[in-house]
Design an enzyme around this catalytic site. Structure first.
Site, mmCIF file in Angstrom:
data_model
loop_
_atom_site.group_PDB
_atom_site.id
_atom_site.type_symbol
_atom_site.label_atom_id
_atom_site.label_comp_id
_atom_site.label_asym_id
_atom_site.label_seq_id
_atom_site.Cartn_x
_atom_site.Cartn_y
_atom_site.Cartn_z
ATOM 1 N N LYS A 50 60.341 38.265 51.821
ATOM 2 C CA LYS A 50 60.511 38.196 50.364
ATOM 3 C C LYS A 50 61.407 39.316 49.826
ATOM 4 O O LYS A 50 62.177 39.110 48.892
ATOM 5 C CB LYS A 50 59.139 38.245 49.679
ATOM 6 C CG LYS A 50 58.391 36.921 49.745
ATOM 7 C CD LYS A 50 57.043 37.051 49.078
ATOM 8 C CE LYS A 50 56.708 35.802 48.321
ATOM 9 N NZ LYS A 50 55.414 35.879 47.630
ATOM 10 N N ASP B 35 56.274 33.377 41.416
ATOM 11 C CA ASP B 35 54.860 33.740 41.574
ATOM 12 C C ASP B 35 54.231 34.137 40.230
ATOM 13 O O ASP B 35 53.099 33.747 39.926
ATOM 14 C CB ASP B 35 54.710 34.902 42.567
ATOM 15 C CG ASP B 35 54.952 34.464 44.005
ATOM 16 O OD1 ASP B 35 54.717 33.276 44.320
ATOM 17 O OD2 ASP B 35 55.380 35.309 44.822
#
Ligand code: NAP
Length: 277
Positions: A70, A106
């Site tokens: 990520k 997210d």
């Protein structure tokens, strides 16, 4: 039916075989007759750059990114949205003719999960536990829907201070930061508490907040997702009849936002939900 025109999507990470994302996305494609397919690709840390070039050369529509990539994905894209830029973490990429666009869905996923649970965010005071990529993405997304004060507690208090500095200028008020292990003595009176640490993931993990803090008048959100079971935080909040959002709802809605970016249409949330329930 997969054909020469089928839009290709993937999740890259290491490991990835446990992921629920293929079931979740493909269920929506089948339910709505969309010509896309989503697969998992195990990409080791040393292979990220080569793999991303390959995905671009193969003209995938886009891909999700999970651990451990990520953060390392950030320098590989041409453009970043605000959540990815401030959090320094990407979970979704769109492949365009002009280059790669990196997003972090997210935080937006957690916002949608709160909205689904009827938890009002506007003007509310928030205690954010954690200062990593997910915590930062949640902070930005919560700021965008107008939360009030945002208190940050983290094990490494310098990292919390770093996040506070990065949020400076976004309009989010961060009045205080706390060391996570000192929360017992000095708890902010927040209305919404978000766990963005991995505490609760493993059997025997301590609670991220003292259990007495879990009481009426507060809402709790847990980013941690444990398939087939509940985290102790979620369990305690449910036992005490306190509003709570579990990590599986965040997982669902981060996927909904990612899919909307790739397909340009409203995803079939019910089909996605059924696939992971
Ligand atoms: P990260 O960038 O590595 O950050 C981890 C954070 O947790 C840091 O603040 C770290 O504190 C803290 N932490 C780690 N171990 C801890 C421990 N034993 N005790 C107390 N604090 C600890 O990770 P991330 O990407 O933000 O992910 C955080 C969690 O969110 C993970 O559990 C991940 O699975 C979950 N998540 C869920 C979803 C979903 O869809 N449900 C999506 C994304 C992430 P220090 O700074 O002190 O190291």
């Amino acid at each position: 039916m997969i054909s020469g025109k089928t839009g290709l999507l993937a999740l890259i990470g290491h490991p990835v075989s446990h992921s629920l994302s293929p079931a979740m996305h493909n269920a929506a494609f089948v339910a709505d007759g969309l010509d896309f397919v989503y697969v998992c690709l195990d990409v080791g840390p040393d292979e990220l750059s080569a793999a991303v070039k390959g995905l671009q050369a193969l003209k995938l529509r886009g891909f999700n990114v999970t651990m451990p990539h990520k953060r390392t994905m950030v320098p590989l894209v041409d453009e970043l949205d605000e959540e990815a830029s401030i959090s320094g973490a990407i979970n979704t990429v769109m492949i365009e003719d002009s280059g790669l666009r990196g997003f972090n869905t997210d935080g937006g996923g957690m916002v949608m999960a709160c909205q689904e649970a009827g938890i009002e965010l506007s003007g509310r005071s928030v205690l954010l536990l954690g200062a990593g990529g997910t915590a930062a993405a949640i902070a930005v997304a919560f700021g965008n829907v107008g939360v009030g004060e945002l208190h940050i507690a983290n094990r490494n208090v310098e990292r919390a201070a770093h996040l506070r500095n990065k949020l400076y200028g976004t309009g989010i008020k961060v009045p205080a930061i706390y060391p996570l292990d000192a929360l017992e003595d000095e708890m902010p009176d927040a209305e919404i508490v978000i766990n963005a640490t991995p505490l609760g993931m493993k059997e025997g993990d301590p609670m991220p907040v003292p259990s007495g803090y879990v009481r009426e008048g507060r809402a709790f959100c847990d980013a941690v997702y444990r398939p087939g079971t509940q985290t102790p935080l979620v369990q305690l909040a449910r036992d005490r009849d306190v509003p709570v959002v579990a990590g599986d709802r965040m997982l669902l809605y981060q996927g909904v936002l990612a899919q909307k970016l790739w397909t340009g249409r409203e995803p079939n949330v019910k089909a996605m939900d059924r696939a992971i329930s």
